[in-house]
Design a protein around this motif. Structure first.
Motif, PDB file in Angstrom:
ATOM      1  N   GLU A 144      33.709   5.117 -28.648  1.00 14.23           N
ATOM      2  CA  GLU A 144      33.398   5.568 -29.876  1.00 14.23           C
ATOM      3  C   GLU A 144      34.005   5.081 -31.049  1.00 14.23           C
ATOM      4  O   GLU A 144      34.904   3.913 -30.809  1.00 14.23           O
ATOM      5  CB  GLU A 144      33.836   6.981 -30.007  1.00 14.23           C
ATOM      6  N   GLU A 145      33.481   5.104 -32.262  1.00 14.81           N
ATOM      7  CA  GLU A 145      33.791   4.430 -33.536  1.00 14.81           C
ATOM      8  C   GLU A 145      35.126   5.082 -33.619  1.00 14.81           C
ATOM      9  O   GLU A 145      35.508   6.222 -33.570  1.00 14.81           O
ATOM     10  CB  GLU A 145      32.829   4.893 -34.507  1.00 14.81           C
ATOM     11  N   GLN A 146      36.158   4.220 -34.268  1.00 14.17           N
ATOM     12  CA  GLN A 146      37.398   4.547 -34.583  1.00 14.17           C
ATOM     13  C   GLN A 146      37.393   5.354 -35.838  1.00 14.17           C
ATOM     14  O   GLN A 146      36.592   5.107 -36.819  1.00 14.17           O
ATOM     15  CB  GLN A 146      38.350   3.354 -34.816  1.00 14.17           C
ATOM     16  N   THR A 147      38.309   6.193 -36.233  1.00 12.70           N
ATOM     17  CA  THR A 147      38.406   7.130 -37.302  1.00 12.70           C
ATOM     18  C   THR A 147      39.751   7.193 -37.635  1.00 12.70           C
ATOM     19  O   THR A 147      40.829   7.096 -37.197  1.00 12.70           O
ATOM     20  CB  THR A 147      37.719   8.693 -37.110  1.00 12.70           C
ATOM     21  N   LEU A 148      39.927   7.617 -39.061  1.00 14.10           N
ATOM     22  CA  LEU A 148      41.193   7.938 -39.881  1.00 14.10           C
ATOM     23  C   LEU A 148      41.136   9.316 -40.314  1.00 14.10           C
ATOM     24  O   LEU A 148      40.161   9.935 -41.040  1.00 14.10           O
ATOM     25  CB  LEU A 148      41.354   6.974 -40.622  1.00 14.10           C
ATOM     26  N   LEU A 149      42.079  10.207 -39.671  1.00 15.89           N
ATOM     27  CA  LEU A 149      42.221  11.437 -40.484  1.00 15.89           C
ATOM     28  C   LEU A 149      43.347  11.437 -41.445  1.00 15.89           C
ATOM     29  O   LEU A 149      44.351  11.156 -41.130  1.00 15.89           O
ATOM     30  CB  LEU A 149      42.528  12.557 -39.064  1.00 15.89           C
ATOM     31  N   LEU A 150      43.005  11.626 -42.565  1.00 17.10           N
ATOM     32  CA  LEU A 150      44.014  11.634 -43.832  1.00 17.10           C
ATOM     33  C   LEU A 150      44.498  13.149 -44.009  1.00 17.10           C
ATOM     34  O   LEU A 150      43.402  14.088 -44.228  1.00 17.10           O
ATOM     35  CB  LEU A 150      43.476  11.140 -45.037  1.00 17.10           C
ATOM     36  N   ILE A 151      45.669  13.327 -43.954  1.00 16.42           N
ATOM     37  CA  ILE A 151      46.295  14.753 -44.086  1.00 16.42           C
ATOM     38  C   ILE A 151      47.168  14.766 -45.444  1.00 16.42           C
ATOM     39  O   ILE A 151      48.172  13.931 -45.336  1.00 16.42           O
ATOM     40  CB  ILE A 151      47.214  15.241 -42.958  1.00 16.42           C
ATOM     41  N   GLY A 152      46.724  15.580 -46.321  1.00 19.95           N
ATOM     42  CA  GLY A 152      47.548  15.849 -47.528  1.00 19.95           C
ATOM     43  C   GLY A 152      48.231  17.172 -47.520  1.00 19.95           C
ATOM     44  O   GLY A 152      47.811  18.132 -47.361  1.00 19.95           O
ATOM     45  N   ASP A 153      49.667  17.024 -47.951  1.00 18.97           N
ATOM     46  CA  ASP A 153      50.315  18.397 -47.948  1.00 18.97           C
ATOM     47  C   ASP A 153      50.939  18.672 -49.493  1.00 18.97           C
ATOM     48  O   ASP A 153      50.633  17.988 -50.366  1.00 18.97           O
ATOM     49  CB  ASP A 153      51.782  18.132 -46.972  1.00 18.97           C
ATOM     50  N   ALA A 154      51.508  19.699 -49.587  1.00 17.53           N
ATOM     51  CA  ALA A 154      52.046  20.399 -50.785  1.00 17.53           C
ATOM     52  C   ALA A 154      53.229  19.392 -51.537  1.00 17.53           C
ATOM     53  O   ALA A 154      53.360  19.586 -52.708  1.00 17.53           O
ATOM     54  CB  ALA A 154      52.224  21.676 -50.617  1.00 17.53           C
ATOM     55  N   ASN A 155      53.655  18.671 -50.657  1.00 18.25           N
ATOM     56  CA  ASN A 155      54.741  17.499 -51.323  1.00 18.25           C
ATOM     57  C   ASN A 155      54.269  16.449 -51.721  1.00 18.25           C
ATOM     58  O   ASN A 155      55.029  15.671 -52.134  1.00 18.25           O
ATOM     59  CB  ASN A 155      55.950  17.290 -49.968  1.00 18.25           C
ATOM     60  N   GLY A 156      52.804  16.045 -51.695  1.00 19.12           N
ATOM     61  CA  GLY A 156      52.469  15.055 -52.313  1.00 19.12           C
ATOM     62  C   GLY A 156      52.449  13.936 -51.068  1.00 19.12           C
ATOM     63  O   GLY A 156      52.202  12.681 -51.907  1.00 19.12           O
ATOM     64  N   HIS A 157      52.324  14.044 -50.048  1.00 13.67           N
ATOM     65  CA  HIS A 157      52.278  12.934 -49.162  1.00 13.67           C
ATOM     66  C   HIS A 157      50.961  12.871 -48.483  1.00 13.67           C
ATOM     67  O   HIS A 157      50.553  13.977 -48.139  1.00 13.67           O
ATOM     68  CB  HIS A 157      53.480  13.191 -47.960  1.00 13.67           C
ATOM     69  N   LEU A 158      50.508  11.835 -48.215  1.00 13.80           N
ATOM     70  CA  LEU A 158      49.383  11.432 -47.376  1.00 13.80           C
ATOM     71  C   LEU A 158      49.781  10.824 -46.069  1.00 13.80           C
ATOM     72  O   LEU A 158      50.240   9.776 -46.058  1.00 13.80           O
ATOM     73  CB  LEU A 158      48.551  10.490 -48.340  1.00 13.80           C
ATOM     74  N   TYR A 159      49.206  11.336 -45.071  1.00 11.47           N
ATOM     75  CA  TYR A 159      49.544  11.036 -43.579  1.00 11.47           C
ATOM     76  C   TYR A 159      48.185  10.330 -43.227  1.00 11.47           C
ATOM     77  O   TYR A 159      47.107  11.030 -43.213  1.00 11.47           O
ATOM     78  CB  TYR A 159      49.951  12.197 -42.743  1.00 11.47           C
ATOM     79  N   LEU A 160      48.494   9.280 -42.545  1.00 11.34           N
ATOM     80  CA  LEU A 160      47.517   8.673 -41.670  1.00 11.34           C
ATOM     81  C   LEU A 160      47.407   8.823 -40.359  1.00 11.34           C
ATOM     82  O   LEU A 160      48.286   8.388 -39.543  1.00 11.34           O
ATOM     83  CB  LEU A 160      47.273   7.083 -42.183  1.00 11.34           C
ATOM     84  N   SER A 161      46.337   9.446 -39.669  1.00  7.22           N
ATOM     85  CA  SER A 161      46.258   9.521 -38.102  1.00  7.22           C
ATOM     86  C   SER A 161      44.964   8.880 -37.691  1.00  7.22           C
ATOM     87  O   SER A 161      43.830   9.435 -38.160  1.00  7.22           O
ATOM     88  CB  SER A 161      46.348  11.284 -38.015  1.00  7.22           C
ATOM     89  N   LEU A 162      45.302   8.147 -36.565  1.00  8.45           N
ATOM     90  CA  LEU A 162      44.236   7.410 -36.046  1.00  8.45           C
ATOM     91  C   LEU A 162      43.459   8.552 -35.280  1.00  8.45           C
ATOM     92  O   LEU A 162      43.848   8.722 -34.016  1.00  8.45           O
ATOM     93  CB  LEU A 162      44.733   6.101 -35.379  1.00  8.45           C
ATOM     94  N   ASN A 163      42.249   8.547 -35.395  1.00  6.74           N
ATOM     95  CA  ASN A 163      41.324   9.403 -34.517  1.00  6.74           C
ATOM     96  C   ASN A 163      42.037  11.097 -34.411  1.00  6.74           C
ATOM     97  O   ASN A 163      41.643  11.677 -33.560  1.00  6.74           O
ATOM     98  CB  ASN A 163      41.443   9.042 -33.100  1.00  6.74           C
ATOM     99  N   GLY A 164      42.955  11.263 -35.370  1.00  7.45           N
ATOM    100  CA  GLY A 164      43.503  12.533 -35.149  1.00  7.45           C
ATOM    101  C   GLY A 164      44.587  12.708 -34.326  1.00  7.45           C
ATOM    102  O   GLY A 164      45.136  13.795 -33.770  1.00  7.45           O
ATOM    103  N   ILE A 165      45.399  11.429 -33.635  1.00  9.27           N
ATOM    104  CA  ILE A 165      45.964  11.327 -32.598  1.00  9.27           C
ATOM    105  C   ILE A 165      47.314  10.881 -32.889  1.00  9.27           C
ATOM    106  O   ILE A 165      48.354  11.293 -32.605  1.00  9.27           O
ATOM    107  CB  ILE A 165      45.254  10.778 -31.342  1.00  9.27           C
ATOM    108  N   TYR A 166      47.035   9.599 -33.312  1.00  9.45           N
ATOM    109  CA  TYR A 166      48.219   8.721 -33.549  1.00  9.45           C
ATOM    110  C   TYR A 166      48.659   8.441 -35.091  1.00  9.45           C
ATOM    111  O   TYR A 166      47.900   8.140 -35.989  1.00  9.45           O
ATOM    112  CB  TYR A 166      47.808   7.126 -33.051  1.00  9.45           C
TER     113      TYR A 166
END
Length: 224
Positions: free
Chosen positions: A176-198
């Motif tokens: 399957e194609e690789q994806t990035l799940l971007l997660i933003g929180d109330a503290n102004g941080h952006l987290y990058l998660s490969l396939n929502g796993i790593y």
């Protein structure tokens, strides 16, 4: 000037459904006619927005703040006010969910404000003509590939034979194609998660930037 009836220029009504509770969030699947609707105490999956397939309760101490579908339409993620992000598979008759954020149970997570799930393709820094590529500076191009070599273990106090534990299978094995799940929180941080796993990176941003993140914002962000 000819008068045009406004009713002829509207989209036709496909169907309608009277919900029993107030819908706080709704997200349509990008590949099928599925829609996920978040209510105060549960989330439900609908076909065509009218026929309920299943529903899943959410913890009483939190609320759903954001919803996003995986680009292939096989999963969706939901962010909560307590800082937790769940991945939910929709290929089964019943919901199957797993916590994908925070990465550790004891981590102190801020409320999730937004989610974005985009395709992830590594780009070559040199094009076919071996000339300068203006896309070289993109963030995605700079993310290193995951190593499948187990890290070295610390030396034991007493000599003993140890065996390295293999890392999980490389995520490309399923084709399957690789994806990035971007997660933003109330503290102004952006987290990058490969396939929502790593979890592969964290970017500190302004709070107002993360709170209003959308596809256009991600496009501009990649060009930094």
């Amino acid at each position: 000037m000819n008068h045009i009836d406004p009713s002829t220029r509207l989209f036709p009504l496909y169907d309608e459904k009277v919900l029993r509770g107030q819908a706080n969030k709704i997200a349509w699947c990008p590949t099928t006619d599925l829609a996920v609707i978040a209510f105060q105490d549960h989330v439900a999956l609908y076909r065509g927005g009218v026929t309920k397939i299943w529903s899943m309760a959410i913890p009483e101490y939190t609320t759903i703040t954001s919803l996003v579908w995986k680009p292939n339409g096989k999963e969706f993620a939901m962010g909560c006010g307590d800082g937790t992000v769940y991945k939910v598979a929709v290929s089964w008759a019943e919901p199957r969910s797993v916590v994908c954020w925070p990465p550790t149970k004891n981590a102190q997570a801020a409320a999730i404000t937004c989610l974005l799930w985009v395709p992830y393709t590594r780009e070559k820094t040199v094009n076919a003509n071996n000339t300068f590529d203006p896309l070289t500076g993109r963030l995605v191009s700079a993310i290193p590939a995951l190593s499948m070599v187990p890290p070295d273990e610390p030396a034991p106090l007493l000599p003993r034979r140890t065996k390295k534990t293999p890392l999980p299978h490389e995520p490309t094995n399923d084709g399957e194609e690789q994806t990035l799940l971007l997660i933003g929180d109330a503290n102004g941080h952006l987290y990058l998660s490969l396939n929502g796993i790593y979890h592969i990176g964290t970017v500190p941003l302004l709070q107002r930037f993360v709170a209003s993140m959308c596809w256009e914002t991600w496009t501009r962000f990649r060009c930094w």
